[in-house]
Design an enzyme around this catalytic site. Structure first.
Site, PDB file in Angstrom:
ATOM      1  CB  CYS A 193      -0.581  -0.302   1.090  1.00 48.50           C
ATOM      2  SG  CYS A 193      -1.833   1.646   1.224  1.00 48.50           S
ATOM      3  NE  ARG A 215       2.498   0.360   3.671  1.00 40.83           N
ATOM      4  CZ  ARG A 215       3.559   0.047   3.451  1.00 40.83           C
ATOM      5  NH1 ARG A 215       4.226  -0.629   4.607  1.00 40.83           N
ATOM      6  NH2 ARG A 215       4.567  -0.332   2.868  1.00 40.83           N
ATOM      7  CD1 TRP A 227      -7.040   9.214  -1.353  1.00 36.39           C
ATOM      8  CD2 TRP A 227      -8.364   8.959   0.524  1.00 36.39           C
ATOM      9  NE1 TRP A 227      -6.347   8.942  -0.647  1.00 36.39           N
ATOM     10  CE2 TRP A 227      -6.339  10.077   0.769  1.00 36.39           C
ATOM     11  CE3 TRP A 227      -8.925   8.937   1.363  1.00 36.39           C
ATOM     12  CZ2 TRP A 227      -6.229   9.970   1.928  1.00 36.39           C
ATOM     13  CZ3 TRP A 227      -8.122   9.740   3.023  1.00 36.39           C
ATOM     14  CH2 TRP A 227      -7.010  10.484   2.752  1.00 36.39           C
ATOM     15  CD  GLU A 248      -5.341   1.969  -6.254  1.00 34.11           C
ATOM     16  OE1 GLU A 248      -5.565   1.594  -6.026  1.00 34.11           O
ATOM     17  OE2 GLU A 248      -4.922   3.609  -5.859  1.00 34.11           O
TER      18      GLU A 248
END
Ligand SMILES: Cc1cc2nc3c(=O)[nH]c(=O)nc-3n(C[C@H](O)[C@H](O)[C@H](O)COP(=O)(O)OP(=O)(O)OC[C@H]3O[C@@H](n4cnc5c(N)ncnc54)[C@H](O)[C@@H]3O)c2cc1C
Ligand SMILES: NC(=O)c1ccc[n+]([C@@H]2O[C@H](COP(=O)([O-])OP(=O)(O)OC[C@H]3O[C@@H](n4cnc5c(N)ncnc54)[C@H](OP(=O)(O)O)[C@@H]3O)[C@@H](O)[C@H]2O)c1
Ligand SMILES: Cc1cc2nc3c(=O)[nH]c(=O)nc-3n(C[C@H](O)[C@H](O)[C@H](O)COP(=O)(O)O)c2cc1C
Length: 1127
Positions: free
Chosen positions: A92, A95, A266, A271
């Protein structure tokens, strides 16, 4: 990975997968993970000294694992675990926000419907009209695969995919399998490219059930390009959803597995770009390039790259234009680098999967590309799990024929119902903690009102600050603080405790064991000092601020403030806590509402999210009104923040502020079956959570001469000598206070009893009972239960010792009076007063009416005892500065008490007597006085005996100084002190009338305990008025400068706050003149005296010229609010 093999680019390497088909984890492995997790949790709380709780929790967990194979996480452990799992997730990139995760604890759901409700709440909260918030919903943990709770969708919001007859696909191919499964279960999609998939939810290991996702909960963004001439994109009719809520990942927290935990952050723009362009997804790269008119024949034209770039630009633009949170990959990678460096400092490492972290676009243009990162797994962990349809054994053997249990019309209805039920569901989940600190009970009353309004949408609890476990603070969702300010800008006693424990807790690591002085500066706004003197004693002083800089007072209600926060490099301890503060105070004090401001600043500094600007209630001007306004605004803001606005009836909620929840028929007073009353002192101790002792009067002496008019005009100051019988609880140091619980004037009590319709006989012991309701198999049972507010006692006792009958009634009480069968005229007036607005304020200030006077003004009130027993505030203790040294008068405590008497209405109204001072003026030696010692470590003599001191105390302000000079006398007599400067400045009206302790001072001077004595007389015939501050300025400025500046001596001021402020200003002037300092430098010097504990104040309140001072402050306050309303 193995020595000769790297799994770095596998989608699901085995260490990141948990497959239930592998069977249950061994008890040993669960024990190991659990121990490690509990250790991490306690370490995070910095409860270094609390190993008892840590050990006990470990035992409890291990026992549970041994007997059941698992254990239950506490709510706080769950929150900590969720945040840490995110913090540990190597893939991720976002973070940095790990601490800002809101947790919905839905471990108690039992059905898919409840899961559905919880998911709706989750989406609503997360979406927040585009200002996306990270949150996670926990469904029950895995006990056994057969009882699993799972969301079968990979994300809560997903677009369906339909296979066409020609084999082509419409929609998002990532969801083909799930779409087909839903169709087999009876769902019929519309066949479009962006159809929302229903939720497929499984509860307790049963067959999953379908729920249509309410479209009003799904925020979508239509894509468009920012540049002119790029209309091609709009024509393509592309869109994407705002909230990426992953729902197929499993969390393992300390060996407890949670297979159903939807969570969201979010999007990073790339992506969405990939979702639309990747070949295995919407595969739109060619259509986009063609629409853009690119040459797609030659790869070297980089048409693919151009299409990717333009679509990514469009995604970012469209989200930002719609005010929907999104990150671009440059911000995301930079914030990750900040996080990475923070983590290296804090934890010595940060697991990261380089392959995943480097963005798919312009990788080498981002800093992560150039960073070496180690990849490893830590627990708590986020793990992959196989899609359930790959292993689930259907209970329904003819699953293919199976229809969904709910018909789609019914589904539509259930969605509607859901939005209504959601309020209930959310209310059950979102806790609001109302913390109060109060000295005389008002903040408590306000907190209860706040609870009333908040209970319309939240689960609100009122907790006194000193009973609050500070370890919970960072796990709170919503904290409301209601506090007054005492002393001269200090916290009320129970607030001080809270503040200090909080600091120790939050700043624990920086407090070394042997630290002598600890100072904490928060952006220069707040300063706290803790000082360990003797081992057992913690010395603390608090200096608060009445103003704070705009930066630290950021109110986070602005749209998209979350997006602005994305880049923030640090996350304070309270990053996930929303808060608001209301301060009660009086503008008659220079540090108005200072403690409330300090709390507000402090919570803000720790990155708590301020729901609203601090509210302030001036007891001299519109306190009630300010509170109501603030309470309504903060409630509305909290509802908005937690997405509850639409479901709450704000009017009803607001109305609860002006009504008191007292139903006359729900309470009654009955004769107690045992006609005995418990011991008063014990009862008072329990009621006020204090260790009380009893003292008896030895002697009382009037300290004023007869000429002072104490007989004629009741002007008296008395010396009270109490016998403590060396009771350990009453040990004290000179400078400490004695708290006394008084008794109300017997005549007033008698008059009150005569006005109560159902008053019982004077000797009858009664008890208050409340009507309760209990469910039973034969229906609802109503019964009466003893109300524990007061013990069984006679009404006379209740009104004499337990209840306050002299403080003017609150608007809420007046409202209740108006409902006591009053006549029309009185009812009208009571109605107006009970609005708590300016009419009430004026009436209260002018008349200062006690209960009896109110009943006289409204004689038609048909008063019942139950109402008063339930609604009157408790009679509070009064404090007195102890006026004796235990060395000179062992076994005794002396107080110097000014007997309070005054005529209301500025001298023209009825005569009022102060409750406690009059009580002390009337007690006999056979009465037990209920008292306790309150240590005042900030007002003790210096530890070293050669330090010079100046003591300023006009009138009753001399009280503690008598204990000082007696202490010095005792030390001199023992040969332990050779006398050093102790200068006393006393002020009174006339040398022949009220020169308190004149002879004692002279005797102490003879023995060398007092070195200098100065007097200021304000009403000496034929002479100009002189106050202590005038004497300081005109007679002894050099002496004062020498003591405080050159000799580093101590300066003590005791008594009225206005006097103390003027003395402070005088000292400032002397420093400017004698020390040639600027005003700022002089102020700095006084501040440093406070830091060094050389400037001490013991403030009684507004005691001198009470009416005039309060009146002028009120007038100023009124003028100000009038001019504001004109503007
Ligand atoms: C830390 C501390 C130390 C103290 N030490 C001492 C001490 O050593 N000696 C001492 O005598 N007191 C001392 N006091 C004050 C004391 O605690 C009580 O406030 C005082 O005795 C009055 O209490 P009471 O119950 O007699 O009056 P209450 O019944 O409490 O009545 C007082 C109230 O009456 C009102 N009032 C008073 N005068 C007027 C006026 N002229 N016009 C209109 N309204 C008026 C005000 O609202 C005031 O608050 C100290 C206070 C504090 C906080
Ligand atoms: N909680 C309470 O309400 C409470 C508590 C304790 C005492 N009191 C009240 O206080 C009064 C008696 O108190 P006391 O004996 O301590 O004092 P006091 O005799 O009223 O006053 C002591 C001296 O201080 C002077 N003074 C007044 N205002 C001053 C100021 N701003 N700065 C410096 N000096 C100032 C007085 O002068 P002048 O008065 O001549 O101006 C007088 O010379 C009583 O009226 C009592 O009711 C009230
Ligand atoms: C001895 C004393 C000191 C006070 N000091 C302050 C102060 O420094 N600043 C302030 O704003 N209010 C001060 N006040 C006013 C109180 O904060 C106010 O009365 C408040 O309404 C009390 O609320 P509580 O009953 O919750 O304690 C003081 C009051 C007293 C009696």
């Amino acid at each position: 990975c193995a020595p000769k093999k790297c799994n770095g680019s596998l989608m699901q390497p085995s260490n990141m997968v948990c497959d239930p088909r592998d069977g249950k984890p061994s008890v040993e492995s669960v024990r190991k993970l659990a121990k490690d997790f509990i250790d991490q949790y306690f370490a995070s709380m910095k409860r270094r000294n609390d190993s008892e709780a840590h050990g006990a929790r470990l035992d409890e967990v291990m026992n549970s694992i041994d007997s059941t194979g698992t254990y239950e996480l506490t709510k706080n452990e769950l929150i900590f675990g969720a945040k840490t799992a995110w913090r540990n997730a190597p893939r991720c990139i976002g973070r940095i926000q790990w601490n800002k995760l809101h947790v919905f604890d839905c471990r108690k759901v039992t059905s898919t419907y409840e899961m559905f409700e919880a998911i709706c709440s989750h989406l609503k909260y997360a979406t927040n009209k585009g200002n996306i918030r990270s949150c996670i919903t926990f469904f029950p943990p895995r006990n056994d695969v057969k009882t699993e709770f799972r969301v079968w969708n990979s994300q809560l919001i997903r677009y369906a995919c339909y296979r066409q007859e020609d084999g082509s696909l419409v929609g998002d191919p990532a969801n083909l399998e799930l779409t087909e499964l839903c169709e087999r279960l009876g769902w019929k999609g519309k066949g479009g490219r962006f159809d929302l998939l229903p939720l497929l939810l499984q509860a307790n290991g049963e067959d999953p059930e379908l729920y249509e996702l309410p479209s009003n909960l799904v925020l979508e963004v239509k894509l468009r390009h920012p540049d002119a001439g790029q209309e091609w994109l709009e024509k393509m009719n592309l869109k994407w959803y705002a909230v990426p809520a992953v729902s197929n990942i499993m969390l393992n927290i300390g060996g407890v597995e949670f297979p159903g935990v939807p969570f969201n952050g979010w999007f990073m723009g790339t992506e969405i770009g990939r979702d639309l362009l990747d070949t295995a997804r919407y595969n739109l790269i060619l259509p986009v390039a063609e629409a853009m008119g690119l040459n797609t024949k030659k790869t070297a034209s980089l048409w693919k790259d151009k299409a990717i770039l333009e679509l990514n630009i469009a995604v970012l633009h469209s989200f930002q234009d719609d005010n929907v949170t999104i990150m671009d990959h440059h911000v995301a990678t930079e914030s990750f680098m900040k996080h990475f460096s923070n983590e290296m400092k804090l934890r010595g490492g940060c697991p990261g999967d380089w392959v995943w972290l480097v963005p798919p676009v312009s990788g080498s243009a981002t800093p992560i590309f150039h960073q070496e990162i180690l990849n490893y797994t830590l627990n708590p962990a986020c793990l992959y799990q196989p899609d359930p349809w790959h292993y689930y054994k259907w209970k329904d053997s003819v699953m293919k024929k199976r229809k969904n249990k709910l018909h789609f019309k019914e589904l539509a209805r259930s969605v509607l119902m859901t939005s209504r039920m959601m309020t209930k569901a959310m209310a059950n989940r979102i806790k609001a903690t109302i913390l109060y600190a109060s000295e005389t009970g008002k903040s408590y009353a306000y907190s209860k009102s706040l609870q009333e309004i908040f209970n319309h949408a939240f689960d609100a609890k009122v907790v006194p600050m000193d009973q609050y476990d500070i370890c919970n603070l960072e796990y709170e969702a919503l904290v409301l603080i209601v506090t007054s300010t005492f002393g001269n800008g200090d916290p009320p006693e129970n607030g001080e405790y809270f503040f200090v424990t909080k600091i120790i807790y939050l700043f624990g690591p920086s407090i070394a064991e042997n630290t002598y002085v600890i100072k904490i500066y928060l952006s220069g706004l707040l300063f706290i000092e803790l000082k360990h003197r003797k081992k057992a004693e913690t010395k603390r002083r608090f200096q608060s601020v009445a103003t704070a800089t705009p930066m630290s007072r950021r109110v986070s209600t602005k749209q998209n403030s979350f997006s602005n926060d994305i880049q923030s490099s640090t996350q304070g301890v309270l990053a996930n806590v929303k808060f608001a503060v209301f301060g009660l105070g009086s503008r008659a004090y220079p540090h108005f509402c200072a403690f409330a401001h300090a709390m507000d600043t402090f919570l803000g500094e720790l990155e708590g999210e301020r729901l609203m600007e601090i509210g302030e209630g001036d007891e001299l001007c519109g306190q009630e009104e300010s509170f109501r306004r603030w309470a309504q605004e903060v409630f509305t803001s909290a509802c908005d923040t937690f997405c509850l606005r639409e479901q709450v009836n704000l009017e009803d909620a607001n109305a609860s502020l002006s009504t008191s929840k007292f139903e006359r028929t729900d309470f009654r007073v009955v004769v107690h079956d045992k006609q005995v009353q418990p011991n008063v002192i014990k009862t008072l101790g329990t009621m006020h959570r204090k260790k009380l002792s009893s003292c008896r009067l030895i002697r009382r002496k009037n300290l004023q001469s007869e000429e002072s008019g104490y007989i004629l005009f009741s002007r008296s100051t008395i010396l009270i000598q109490l016998e403590t019988k060396n009771c350990e609880n009453l040990n004290f140091c000179p400078g400490d206070h004695l708290g006394i619980y008084p008794r109300n004037d017997p005549d007033l009590v008698k008059e009150l009893l005569s006005k109560i319709r159902d008053a019982t006989d004077e000797n009858t012991v009664v008890v208050l009972e409340a009507k309760r309701e209990k469910r039973s198999i034969i229906g609802n049972l109503k019964y009466w239960e003893e109300d524990t507010r007061l013990p069984p006692c006679t009404l006379n006792m209740a009104f004499s010792r337990y209840l306050d009958i002299t403080t003017p009634p609150t608007p809420q009480l007046l409202k209740l009076f108006s409902e006591c069968d009053v006549n029309q005229e009185e009812s009208k007036r009571l109605e107006v007063l009970s609005q708590g607005q300016s009419e009430y304020e004026d009436w209260k200030f002018l008349n200062n009416p006690n209960l009896i006077e109110v009943l006289n003004q409204f004689p038609s009130i048909q008063l019942e005892a139950a109402l008063l027993l339930k609604q009157l505030p408790l009679l509070q203790a009064r404090y007195y500065s102890i006026s004796s040294s235990p060395e000179i008068f062992p076994g005794e405590i002396h107080c110097t008490v000014s007997v309070v008497t005054y005529h209301t209405r500025g001298g023209t109204g009825p005569l009022h007597h102060g409750v406690c001072s009059s009580y002390l003026n009337s007690i006999t030696d056979d009465e037990e006085v209920a008292c306790f010692v309150r240590t005042a470590p900030t007002f003790h003599l210096p530890l070293k005996d050669n330090i010079p001191c100046i003591l300023v105390g006009p009138g009753t302000g001399i009280a503690p100084f008598r204990s000082f000079w007696q202490q010095r006398l005792a030390e001199i007599r023992k040969g332990a002190h050779n006398g050093c400067t102790m200068a006393l400045l006393f002020g009174c009206r006339n040398p022949n009338h009220d020169h308190l302790y004149k002879q004692e001072v002279a005797a102490a001077m003879k023995e060398g305990a007092i070195s200098h004595a100065y007097t200021a007389f304000s009403r000496e015939k034929g002479k100009p008025k002189r106050y202590v501050q005038n004497v300081i300025m005109s007679e002894i400025p050099d002496f004062v400068y020498d003591i405080v500046h050159e000799k580093k001596g101590h300066f003590y001021v005791c008594g009225d706050v206005t006097m103390a402020t003027e003395v402070n200003k005088t000292l400032l002037k002397i420093l400017c003149i004698k020390g040639e300092m600027t005003k700022e430098k002089a102020q700095e010097f006084i501040n440093s005296m406070k830091t060094e504990e050389r400037y001490h104040e013991d403030i009684f309140g507004v005691t001198l010229r009470t009416y005039e001072v309060n009146r002028s402050v009120r007038l100023k306050g009124k003028e100000k609010s009038e001019s504001l309303s004109h503007k």
